[in-house]
Motif scaffolding. Structure first.
Motif, mmCIF file in Angstrom:
data_model
loop_
_atom_site.group_PDB
_atom_site.id
_atom_site.type_symbol
_atom_site.label_atom_id
_atom_site.label_comp_id
_atom_site.label_asym_id
_atom_site.label_seq_id
_atom_site.Cartn_x
_atom_site.Cartn_y
_atom_site.Cartn_z
ATOM 1 N N SER A 322 0.860 -1.182 0.000
ATOM 2 C CA SER A 322 0.000 0.000 0.000
ATOM 3 C C SER A 322 0.891 1.225 0.000
ATOM 4 O O SER A 322 2.037 1.172 0.437
ATOM 5 N N ASP A 323 0.319 2.345 -0.478
ATOM 6 C CA ASP A 323 1.118 3.554 -0.516
ATOM 7 C C ASP A 323 0.343 4.710 0.095
ATOM 8 O O ASP A 323 -0.834 4.591 0.437
ATOM 9 N N VAL A 324 1.019 5.855 0.206
ATOM 10 C CA VAL A 324 0.488 7.004 0.932
ATOM 11 C C VAL A 324 -0.869 7.439 0.406
ATOM 12 O O VAL A 324 -1.809 7.688 1.165
ATOM 13 N N LEU A 325 -1.001 7.533 -0.900
ATOM 14 C CA LEU A 325 -2.210 8.102 -1.493
ATOM 15 C C LEU A 325 -3.405 7.167 -1.428
ATOM 16 O O LEU A 325 -4.551 7.613 -1.602
ATOM 17 N N ASP A 326 -3.170 5.885 -1.178
ATOM 18 C CA ASP A 326 -4.254 4.902 -1.199
ATOM 19 C C ASP A 326 -5.305 5.167 -0.129
ATOM 20 O O ASP A 326 -6.455 4.747 -0.278
ATOM 21 N N TYR A 327 -4.928 5.842 0.947
ATOM 22 C CA TYR A 327 -5.833 6.015 2.079
ATOM 23 C C TYR A 327 -6.531 7.383 2.081
ATOM 24 O O TYR A 327 -7.203 7.721 3.051
ATOM 25 N N LEU A 328 -6.396 8.144 1.003
ATOM 26 C CA LEU A 328 -6.970 9.478 0.930
ATOM 27 C C LEU A 328 -8.174 9.523 0.000
ATOM 28 O O LEU A 328 -8.157 8.916 -1.079
ATOM 29 N N VAL A 329 -9.197 10.267 0.391
ATOM 30 C CA VAL A 329 -10.339 10.499 -0.499
ATOM 31 C C VAL A 329 -9.889 11.312 -1.703
ATOM 32 O O VAL A 329 -10.288 11.041 -2.836
ATOM 33 N N PRO A 331 -6.417 12.252 -3.350
ATOM 34 C CA PRO A 331 -4.954 12.141 -3.367
ATOM 35 C C PRO A 331 -4.258 13.385 -3.913
ATOM 36 O O PRO A 331 -3.061 13.554 -3.698
ATOM 37 N N SER A 332 -4.984 14.245 -4.606
ATOM 38 C CA SER A 332 -4.349 15.406 -5.233
ATOM 39 C C SER A 332 -3.784 16.379 -4.203
ATOM 40 O O SER A 332 -2.992 17.267 -4.544
ATOM 41 N N VAL A 333 -4.166 16.230 -2.927
ATOM 42 C CA VAL A 333 -3.633 17.111 -1.886
ATOM 43 C C VAL A 333 -2.125 16.973 -1.768
ATOM 44 O O VAL A 333 -1.436 17.898 -1.332
ATOM 45 N N PHE A 334 -1.582 15.826 -2.188
ATOM 46 C CA PHE A 334 -0.142 15.604 -2.140
ATOM 47 C C PHE A 334 0.453 15.531 -3.548
ATOM 48 O O PHE A 334 1.370 14.752 -3.806
ATOM 49 N N GLU A 335 -0.029 16.356 -4.451
ATOM 50 C CA GLU A 335 0.579 16.427 -5.770
ATOM 51 C C GLU A 335 1.900 17.190 -5.682
ATOM 52 O O GLU A 335 1.953 18.285 -5.123
ATOM 53 N N TYR A 336 2.957 16.603 -6.225
ATOM 54 C CA TYR A 336 4.277 17.219 -6.181
ATOM 55 C C TYR A 336 4.562 17.879 -7.524
ATOM 56 O O TYR A 336 4.498 17.227 -8.570
ATOM 57 N N GLU A 337 4.846 19.167 -7.478
ATOM 58 C CA GLU A 337 5.141 19.914 -8.700
ATOM 59 C C GLU A 337 6.482 20.618 -8.553
ATOM 60 O O GLU A 337 6.682 21.389 -7.615
ATOM 61 N N GLU A 338 7.392 20.295 -9.485
ATOM 62 C CA GLU A 338 8.722 20.895 -9.507
ATOM 63 C C GLU A 338 9.421 20.759 -8.155
ATOM 64 O O GLU A 338 10.122 21.670 -7.691
ATOM 65 N N VAL A 351 -6.290 16.791 5.202
ATOM 66 C CA VAL A 351 -6.517 15.602 4.384
ATOM 67 C C VAL A 351 -7.794 14.914 4.855
ATOM 68 O O VAL A 351 -8.147 14.992 6.034
ATOM 69 N N GLU A 352 -8.472 14.248 3.926
ATOM 70 C CA GLU A 352 -9.664 13.474 4.266
ATOM 71 C C GLU A 352 -9.329 11.994 4.111
ATOM 72 O O GLU A 352 -8.990 11.532 3.017
ATOM 73 N N ILE A 353 -9.386 11.272 5.220
ATOM 74 C CA ILE A 353 -9.054 9.849 5.211
ATOM 75 C C ILE A 353 -10.233 9.040 4.674
ATOM 76 O O ILE A 353 -11.387 9.264 5.048
ATOM 77 N N ASP A 354 -9.942 8.104 3.800
ATOM 78 C CA ASP A 354 -10.957 7.206 3.251
ATOM 79 C C ASP A 354 -11.203 6.097 4.273
ATOM 80 O O ASP A 354 -10.538 5.063 4.256
ATOM 81 N N GLU A 355 -12.155 6.327 5.157
ATOM 82 C CA GLU A 355 -12.362 5.414 6.269
ATOM 83 C C GLU A 355 -12.778 4.022 5.800
ATOM 84 O O GLU A 355 -12.379 3.009 6.395
ATOM 85 N N ALA A 356 -13.574 3.955 4.752
ATOM 86 C CA ALA A 356 -13.999 2.647 4.250
ATOM 87 C C ALA A 356 -12.793 1.828 3.798
ATOM 88 O O ALA A 356 -12.701 0.614 4.070
ATOM 89 N N HIS A 357 -11.846 2.500 3.140
ATOM 90 C CA HIS A 357 -10.652 1.789 2.689
ATOM 91 C C HIS A 357 -9.775 1.402 3.877
ATOM 92 O O HIS A 357 -9.192 0.309 3.900
ATOM 93 N N VAL A 358 -9.682 2.288 4.867
ATOM 94 C CA VAL A 358 -8.915 1.968 6.077
ATOM 95 C C VAL A 358 -9.481 0.710 6.729
ATOM 96 O O VAL A 358 -8.735 -0.212 7.105
#
Length: 383
Positions: A322-329, A331-338, A351-358
């Motif tokens: 599993s990775d960091v973005l998998d648990y977020l409703v 994932p774009s909150v952690f978009e890395y640009e430059e 951040v909004e945690i995807d409780e159902a996935h958790v």
């Protein structure tokens, strides 16, 4: 409003999430974990929540922190401070949501609009680092980190030193001089070898050498600093402002790396960051962890002038299941640009945690422990 319930979720790859509920229906999330000791920390969280927190006003974060830290007489260390850290994160998440503001606003507001991040390459026993480095730079990262060595003897061969030099040279050749390259010694190296490696790697200008010795040998840091101009980083295995005090007073560490899930959470690391600024020391919070820990780090980075760069664990070698973005409703909150990530402006941790996935992932068996390495003679080697 009072705290009425909590739940703990052990999820892959190696994380522990805490959900705290209030009588008003506001929910806060935290990430209290020691990697490889999740079950131990789970018990510590349960003890703290049941003894001190249930039925209390969640808004009194400072008092709760002091009660959890000082109330039990015995204090400090990775297990207790990680349990406190996750609870502290959840309480700040609740407070932010209660006031409709991101945590950084409650801490005084932003001193920056975005935070620089670095990307891991190379794995536990670093290999194929040049190709990996080029790929990450192509993806937009401007800073990388790699393990400097595999296991090393207390006094190792010239060939072992040369292998470390060749790996860094390979990365430097692949990415050029505009990219920063942190080299993590991971506490695998004795003070003797740290001196040799620091001097040998210096021509390739690493961003820093991290944990050149184990924290129990920090008295050796001044001697190591005398042998190299490479900045020295440490702190992922220090757990409070009192642990960092000695490091600051030595005057030789250039970059501290407190972990928001180990060093007492947002409340404590904010204080550590302020201390660092007073000693002209930069900060790069340690975070090879999940999305709640990363969100907590960024909230402190946003308010701290000492914050230089942020570790993050997307695609790190530990995250095979599993990775960091998998648990977020979102994932774009952690978009890395430059090479940067924007400061989240949503209430709480942002951040909004995807409780159902958790809940789904918590049904899996999670039993991560770091490997035990051994030298050729069968003795235990530092991992």
């Amino acid at each position: 409003m009072e705290i009425v319930d909590y739940e703990l979720f052990e999820v892959p790859p190696r994380w522990l999430f805490l959900k705290v509920e209030t009588s008003d229906g506001v929910v806060g999330w935290g990430e209290p974990v020691v990697e490889g000791r999740a079950k131990t920390v789970r018990t510590a969280v349960e003890e703290l929540m049941d003894t001190y927190l249930l039925g209390t006003d969640p808004s009194r974060i400072a008092d709760h922190w002091e009660t959890m830290y000082r109330g039990g007489f015995y204090r400090g260390g990775p297990v207790l401070m990680s349990a406190i850290a996750g609870i502290d994160q959840a309480l700040w998440d609740i407070k932010g949501k209660q006031y409709g503001a991101p945590v950084h606003e409650l801490l005084g507001g932003k001193v920056r609009d975005k935070v620089r991040v670095y990307q891991w390459i190379g794995g536990d026993r670093p290999a194929e680092v040049g190709e990996a480095a080029a790929e990450k730079v192509e993806a937009g990262f401007t800073a990388l980190k790699m393990n400097g060595t595999a296991e090393m003897e207390r006094i190792d061969s010239p060939a072992a030193v040369q292998r470390a030099v060749e790996r860094l040279a390979e990365v430097r050749e692949a990415v050029g001089d505009e990219v920063d390259i942190g080299v993590d010694f991971h506490g695998r190296v004795s003070k003797t070898m740290a001196k040799r490696l620091g001097r040998a790697l210096e021509p390739y200008e690493p961003f820093f050498i991290e944990e050149p010795v184990l924290p129990e040998h920090n008295e050796a840091l001044p001697g190591i600093a005398e042998t190299t101009t490479v900045p020295i980083a440490t702190g992922e295995r220090l757990f409070s402002r009192w642990d960092f005090k000695e490091v600051f007073e030595q005057g030789v560490v250039d970059l501290i790396q407190p972990d928001l899930s180990h060093a007492g959470g947002i409340s404590e690391v904010k204080k550590i960051a302020d201390m660092a600024e007073a000693y002209d020391v930069a900060m790069a919070p340690h975070c090879p962890l999940g999305p709640i820990a990363l969100a907590s780090c960024i909230q402190v980075d946003a308010t701290s002038h000492a914050a230089l760069i942020q570790e993050q664990s997307l695609d790190i070698h530990y995250n095979e299941t599993s990775d960091v973005l998998d648990y977020l409703v979102d994932p774009s909150v952690f978009e890395y640009e430059e090479g940067y990530v924007d400061i989240p402006d949503s209430p709480g941790l942002g951040v909004e945690i995807d409780e159902a996935h958790v809940r789904e992932m918590a049904e899996q068996e999670v039993n991560w422990h770091n490997p035990v390495w051994r030298h050729d003679d069968g003795s235990v080697a530092e991992w």
